[in-house]
Write a protein that holds these residues in place. Structure first.
Motif, PDB file in Angstrom:
ATOM      1  N   ASN A  16      36.952  38.367  41.296  1.00 32.99           N
ATOM      2  CA  ASN A  16      38.069  37.494  41.170  1.00 32.99           C
ATOM      3  C   ASN A  16      39.276  38.028  42.062  1.00 32.99           C
ATOM      4  O   ASN A  16      39.252  39.410  42.429  1.00 32.99           O
ATOM      5  CB  ASN A  16      38.841  37.676  39.504  1.00 32.99           C
ATOM      6  N   THR A  17      40.080  37.158  42.350  1.00 33.63           N
ATOM      7  CA  THR A  17      41.063  37.582  43.186  1.00 33.63           C
ATOM      8  C   THR A  17      42.130  38.281  42.320  1.00 33.63           C
ATOM      9  O   THR A  17      42.156  38.170  41.256  1.00 33.63           O
ATOM     10  CB  THR A  17      41.977  36.509  43.816  1.00 33.63           C
ATOM     11  N   GLN A  18      43.174  38.881  42.993  1.00 31.57           N
ATOM     12  CA  GLN A  18      44.379  39.548  42.094  1.00 31.57           C
ATOM     13  C   GLN A  18      45.009  38.197  41.298  1.00 31.57           C
ATOM     14  O   GLN A  18      45.332  38.589  40.208  1.00 31.57           O
ATOM     15  CB  GLN A  18      45.383  39.943  43.149  1.00 31.57           C
ATOM     16  N   ASP A  19      45.110  37.302  42.054  1.00 33.58           N
ATOM     17  CA  ASP A  19      45.774  36.074  41.166  1.00 33.58           C
ATOM     18  C   ASP A  19      45.191  35.659  39.874  1.00 33.58           C
ATOM     19  O   ASP A  19      45.418  35.451  38.913  1.00 33.58           O
ATOM     20  CB  ASP A  19      46.133  34.955  42.060  1.00 33.58           C
ATOM     21  N   GLN A  20      43.746  35.549  40.056  1.00 29.82           N
ATOM     22  CA  GLN A  20      42.929  35.328  38.962  1.00 29.82           C
ATOM     23  C   GLN A  20      42.927  36.401  37.862  1.00 29.82           C
ATOM     24  O   GLN A  20      43.062  36.057  36.871  1.00 29.82           O
ATOM     25  CB  GLN A  20      41.263  35.234  39.470  1.00 29.82           C
ATOM     26  N   LEU A  21      42.921  37.705  38.220  1.00 35.27           N
ATOM     27  CA  LEU A  21      42.950  38.675  37.273  1.00 35.27           C
ATOM     28  C   LEU A  21      44.105  38.702  36.750  1.00 35.27           C
ATOM     29  O   LEU A  21      44.284  38.676  35.480  1.00 35.27           O
ATOM     30  CB  LEU A  21      42.798  39.940  38.095  1.00 35.27           C
ATOM     31  N   GLU A  22      45.293  38.479  37.254  1.00 31.67           N
ATOM     32  CA  GLU A  22      46.710  38.226  36.841  1.00 31.67           C
ATOM     33  C   GLU A  22      46.544  37.064  35.742  1.00 31.67           C
ATOM     34  O   GLU A  22      47.120  37.285  34.409  1.00 31.67           O
ATOM     35  CB  GLU A  22      47.562  37.952  37.616  1.00 31.67           C
ATOM     36  N   ILE A  47      41.475  50.384  35.168  1.00 34.04           N
ATOM     37  CA  ILE A  47      42.705  50.694  35.817  1.00 34.04           C
ATOM     38  C   ILE A  47      42.844  52.127  35.690  1.00 34.04           C
ATOM     39  O   ILE A  47      43.238  52.916  36.798  1.00 34.04           O
ATOM     40  CB  ILE A  47      43.631  49.894  35.148  1.00 34.04           C
TER      41      ILE A  47
END
Length: 70
Positions: A16-22, A47
């Motif tokens: 997943n991209t950072q946007d998808q993770l967010e 994390i």
């Protein structure tokens, strides 16, 4: 937590991209569903494992501050 659940959660968000993770994190928090807590826990575990000592200290300070506001 069952190791199979941990692996399933990791598999579901791998790539997943950072946007998808967010989006995943925000959605889990906004929905407030108990069933989402294990997934957030797995993400936090990742994390934590990859954080520097300074980042861990900052997370703990933020957590402590946030808990005082609850």
């Amino acid at each position: 937590m069952n190791l199979n659940l941990r692996n399933a959660i990791i598999h579901n968000v791998s790539g997943n991209t950072q946007d998808q993770l967010e989006d995943t994190i925000v959605d889990a928090i906004q929905n407030g569903e108990e069933k989402m807590l294990p997934g957030l826990g797995v993400l936090f575990e990742i994390i934590w494992q990859h954080a520097s000592e300074q980042e861990k200290t900052e997370m703990l300070q933020s957590l402590e501050t946030g808990l005082k506001k609850q």
